[in-house]
Design a protein around this motif. Structure first.
Motif, short mmCIF file in Angstrom:
data_model
loop_
_atom_site.label_atom_id
_atom_site.label_comp_id
_atom_site.label_asym_id
_atom_site.label_seq_id
_atom_site.Cartn_x
_atom_site.Cartn_y
_atom_site.Cartn_z
N LEU A 29 0.87 -1.18 0.00
CA LEU A 29 0.00 0.00 0.00
C LEU A 29 0.90 1.22 0.00
O LEU A 29 1.69 1.41 0.93
CB LEU A 29 -0.89 0.03 1.24
N ASP A 30 0.80 2.05 -1.00
CA ASP A 30 1.67 3.22 -1.07
C ASP A 30 1.02 4.37 -0.32
O ASP A 30 0.45 5.29 -0.89
CB ASP A 30 1.94 3.62 -2.53
N THR A 31 1.09 4.29 1.00
CA THR A 31 0.55 5.32 1.89
C THR A 31 1.53 5.55 3.02
O THR A 31 2.39 4.71 3.31
CB THR A 31 -0.82 4.93 2.49
N SER A 32 1.35 6.66 3.70
CA SER A 32 2.22 6.98 4.84
C SER A 32 1.88 6.16 6.07
O SER A 32 2.54 6.29 7.10
CB SER A 32 2.13 8.48 5.17
N VAL A 296 -4.84 10.96 7.98
CA VAL A 296 -3.65 11.80 8.10
C VAL A 296 -3.03 11.64 9.48
O VAL A 296 -3.73 11.72 10.50
CB VAL A 296 -4.01 13.29 7.87
N THR A 297 -1.73 11.38 9.51
CA THR A 297 -0.97 11.29 10.77
C THR A 297 -0.51 12.68 11.18
O THR A 297 0.11 13.40 10.40
CB THR A 297 0.25 10.37 10.59
N THR A 298 -0.83 13.06 12.41
CA THR A 298 -0.43 14.38 12.91
C THR A 298 0.81 14.34 13.80
O THR A 298 1.49 15.35 13.95
CB THR A 298 -1.57 15.03 13.70
N VAL A 347 -7.82 12.12 11.57
CA VAL A 347 -6.70 13.05 11.78
C VAL A 347 -6.19 12.77 13.18
O VAL A 347 -6.86 13.06 14.16
CB VAL A 347 -7.16 14.52 11.66
N GLY A 348 -5.01 12.15 13.28
CA GLY A 348 -4.55 11.79 14.62
C GLY A 348 -3.25 11.03 14.62
O GLY A 348 -2.44 11.09 13.69
#
Length: 568
Positions: A29-32, A296-298, A347-348
């Motif tokens: 999986l090409d994700t962060s 999204v990683t914060t 978001v976290g």
């Protein structure tokens, strides 16, 4: 772009060969949210040629050989989850599904994947001189002598069983990049922070952990080894460690230095396709992508230090946050992507409301060795103020094309209650705009005796938070409710404790809990230490531990079976 998975893709990039090949127990999986993707993209950004082989067949050479041998090193990971946790339930039943495998069937990730993948490389690349580097959460949490629930035994550091050369632990961007540069330039890599390796001799100036043989011989030695290990995980204060296994030693260098906010921005500012690589996508839908595609990683790290959780060991006790501008930029990119329907799934981070909240003493001097940030109560040095999180959420929901920003990561309600400046405003913000019907919280239990063993504050704050939540819902004419994650059969917990939990939930929370899981002893946690030793490591006193799987299930059924009966 995707990282290449075939030689055809390598050639299209104008590369003749690869410097580093990443092996993963998850599909690509090409994700962060995928450690393999993020490490790979980080290395490419710094000039290295990197390829990926995801979920290779361990019974043939068809997958492992398709990219040839790397020039610098192999990097092996079991995936985002320990392979034994991914493959088995808490009562050791084989899982039928795998959210990180195309098609969803649990048929691609082998047990003890780190070991099996390393053996696969050794089998088909016998003459290759490049080292094999272990990484990811499985290797990180099994890096010293550890209790393995699935064999009910202590196991050696995983680097010995895998017969690998190097182990990268924790969040690996810095160590993997420094290692690549060292090997490329033919320099000594044995002092790189964040790595471990096997040696014939102990290392001067490093702390000695009780050996594998001593830990097997006496549980008190295993407790001592774990506590020395646990208290040497902070980059500012940690010393190097070594642990003898037969006639050799595992050497663990001190952890990588904490990331800066700018470094976090650089890492999460990398471009990701947010999709499954086409080579694997043809094999079926990957369920995990549904959740993480638009998340999204914060920040990284967690100072909650729940005894059953290994995040503090793997990501660190220090929370490092991205800048608000970096997060806004990423959400804007997602909002403008093809097919986006308006909702950001999360978001976290490990704990959502730790964003931009950290103790200045810890940032400058390291984590305290004698106390925790949130237990038995919130430390006054941790100046709680959720105002920066409120500011971030308001900026995010004002972005064009955004309909809803959800917070799906865990939220520490004790931190909200202890924030006298903006805790109420933060909770209002969430209730008004960032949940849909329900808010998930994780009290884990309701009985103070068990909560203490879990490293969590007592049940009185749960009641207070519940009341505040429903008061605010009434104020804003919202018909939303709380859902509670709970744990059965944690060390110290018996059937009476579960009955007391049930009574409390019914009388005080006015609910019949459904989200109940049986405690799973995973490597490198205090709760697992309790499970194996049947002792409270803080007092060395005998501790009741339920080890019969049928009785563990009964603890869970005290809650869940009654709920099922009521439905009928």
């Amino acid at each position: 772009m995707f990282l290449p998975t075939t030689m055809e893709e390598v050639k299209k990039l104008g590369w003749d060969s690869l410097d580093i090949i990443l092996i993963s127990g998850d599909t690509y999986l090409d994700t962060s949210y995928n450690g393999t993707a993020i490490i790979g993209k980080w290395l490419v950004k710094h000039g290295f040629k990197v390829g990926v082989i995801a979920q290779p067949d361990v019974n043939s050479d068809k997958d492992i050989t398709r990219l040839g041998a790397p020039n610098l090193y192999w990097a092996v990971s079991a995936g985002c989850v320990d392979s034994m946790v991914a493959n088995y339930t808490a009562i050791k039943k084989r899982r039928k599904s795998d959210d990180f495998t195309p098609g969803g069937e649990n048929n691609r990730r082998p047990d003890r994947a780190t070991i099996q993948y390393t053996n696969l490389i050794r089998r088909f690349f016998k003459s290759s001189p490049v080292p094999i580097v272990l990484g990811g959460i499985e290797a990180s949490l099994r890096r010293i002598v550890h209790y393995d629930y699935w064999s009910n035994s202590l196991r050696r550091p995983i680097i010995f069983d895998a017969k690998a050369d190097i182990l990268s632990y924790g969040m690996g961007e810095k160590s993997m990049l420094e290692l690549a540069n060292a090997i490329k330039n033919n320099k000594d890599w044995k002092n790189i922070r964040g790595i471990g390796y096997i040696s014939k001799e102990p290392k001067d100036g490093y702390l000695a952990l009780p050996s594998f043989e001593e830990c097997v011989d006496k549980k008190e030695n295993f407790i001592k080894a774990f506590e020395l290990f646990y208290h040497n995980c902070d980059p500012i204060t940690a010393k190097g460690l070594y642990q003898k296994n037969a006639d050799r030693y595992f050497i663990q260098n001190p952890p990588c230095e904490n990331f800066t906010s700018q470094e976090m921005d650089d890492i999460y500012g990398l471009e990701f396709e947010r999709d499954v690589h086409p080579y694997y996508k043809k094999d079926g839908h990957v369920k995990a992508l549904d959740t993480i595609k638009n998340s999204v990683t914060t920040h990284r790290g967690c100072y909650g230090e729940c005894n059953f959780c290994a995040i503090a060991v793997h990501q660190g006790r220090t929370v490092i946050s991205r800048s608000e501008d970096s997060i806004v930029k990423e959400v804007t990119t997602i909002a403008n992507s093809k097919g986006f329907k308006g909702n950001i799934s999360d978001v976290g981070g490990p704990t959502a409301n730790m964003y931009q909240l950290e103790c200045t003493k810890k940032l400058n001097h390291g984590a305290c060795s004698h106390k925790r940030c949130l237990y038995p109560e919130t430390c006054p040095a941790l100046k709680l103020d959720h105002s920066k999180q409120i500011s971030l959420l308001r900026r995010l929901k004002s972005i064009d094309k955004i309909k809803k920003i959800f917070i799906a990561s865990g939220i520490r309600y004790d931190m909200i209650l202890d924030d006298n400046k903006s805790g109420d405003r933060y909770l209002e913000e969430i209730i008004k705009d960032h949940i849909s019907g329900q808010m998930k919280i994780a009290p884990e239990h309701t009985e103070d005796k068990i909560l203490s063993l879990m490293g969590k504050q007592g049940k009185s704050i749960l009641k207070e938070f519940k009341n505040r939540f429903y008061e605010l819902n009434k104020k804003y004419d919202k018909k939303q409710f709380l859902t509670y994650y709970l744990i059965a059969a944690h060390p110290g917990c018996n059937e009476k404790d579960m009955l007391d939990l049930k009574r409390f939930a019914s009388s005080e929370l006015k609910i019949s809990p459904e989200q109940v899981q049986i405690f799973t002893p995973t490597p490198s946690t205090y709760s697992t230490l309790m499970y194996y030793t049947e002792m409270n490591p803080l007092t060395n006193k005998k501790l009741f531990v339920e080890k019969d799987n049928g009785k563990k299930q009964k603890q869970k059924d005290i809650i869940t079976q009654t709920n099922k009966t009521r439905r009928y």
